[in-house]
Scaffold this motif. Sequence first.
Motif, short mmCIF file in Angstrom:
data_model
loop_
_atom_site.label_atom_id
_atom_site.label_comp_id
_atom_site.label_asym_id
_atom_site.label_seq_id
_atom_site.Cartn_x
_atom_site.Cartn_y
_atom_site.Cartn_z
N ASP A 20 0.64 4.07 -2.72
CA ASP A 20 0.28 5.43 -2.32
C ASP A 20 1.21 6.46 -2.94
OD1 ASP A 20 -1.81 4.72 -0.71
OD2 ASP A 20 -0.63 4.65 1.14
N ARG B 10 0.83 -1.21 0.00
CA ARG B 10 0.00 0.00 0.00
C ARG B 10 0.86 1.26 0.00
NH1 ARG B 10 -5.57 -0.02 1.26
NH2 ARG B 10 -6.36 -2.12 0.99
N TYR C 164 -7.87 1.79 -4.30
CA TYR C 164 -7.15 2.41 -5.44
C TYR C 164 -7.96 2.21 -6.73
CZ TYR C 164 -3.36 2.08 -2.05
OH TYR C 164 -2.59 2.18 -0.90
#
Length: 301
Positions: free
Chosen positions: A80, A76, A109
């Motif tokens: 990001d 993640r 996402y």
Amino acid sequence: MEILQGLQKPIKELPSKYFYDEVGSQLFDRITELDEYYLTRTELQIMQQQIGDIAATLGPHCILIEYGSGRSLKTRQLLDHLEQPVAYMPIDISKEHLLQASVELSQSYPHIEILPICADYTSNFTLPRPTQPGGRKVAYYPGSTIGNFDREPARKFLAQIARTCGKGGGLLIGVDLKKDFSILHRAYNDQAGITATFNLHLLERLNSELGTDFQLDQFGHYAFYNPGQGRIEMHLVSLSKQQVHLGKEQIAFHNYESIWTESSYKYTLDEFGQLATSAGLHVERIWLDPKEFFSIQYLSV
Ligand code: AVI
């Protein structure tokens, strides 16, 4: 089959990939939280501190391919920060974890195409084609799992990643480094005995899935650093003269005979650089923690 062949060798062995059923994966998660097991914490710390630089090094329009993604928890941070990633392709053998992680990632996402691949990542698998054309393939292989391969299999595996990513592609990899052997020793001999339980669970798994009759209290966890080979060796040592059955086969153990269950190689930066070169990869960047316990490296194809 692989298990029986391993147990019939003069030095008995079992492949470490069998550690990771549901219970084994949970035990490994507990290992990663232990004080003594510095690897996961240190890799995360490097990631947190260097994420801007790491994302910039990977560059825009990546197709990120994660080998052994599990629940994709570490990813993640990368997703990001990456600039306009084209797609994320998690590869994992556990369909359940893979699909659950993919659904969650798609929600977090929505702008990144999530294309899960259910496969043994060391085998030949086909990459799906992202809807959006273009993009550079970058593999992600955190956790120093490369350390669980012997040298030649490690070279072959890295070469396979290089072929998959192709020219212009790359590999972001976590690599554990050589250090004081007492620190290494503690990491694989924790006080709470979780690593011992993880090791012994392998026998429990064989008993439930293959019908073997290993008596768990008749084997002991033994892990040590072998400086000549630059690796932690993990063994299960028989605590008595005993017989174990697998189908019609009988496996005899001497008192103190061992089953080699895992190797965890530790590298110097030079050694890993040589391994990468021999696999057709080039070390572009290395990020370290202040104690230089662990490295995250970007290798280009
Ligand atoms: C998954 N792998 C990198 C771990 C390691 O450190 O070699 C597996 C492990 N074995 C015992 N503790 C952790």
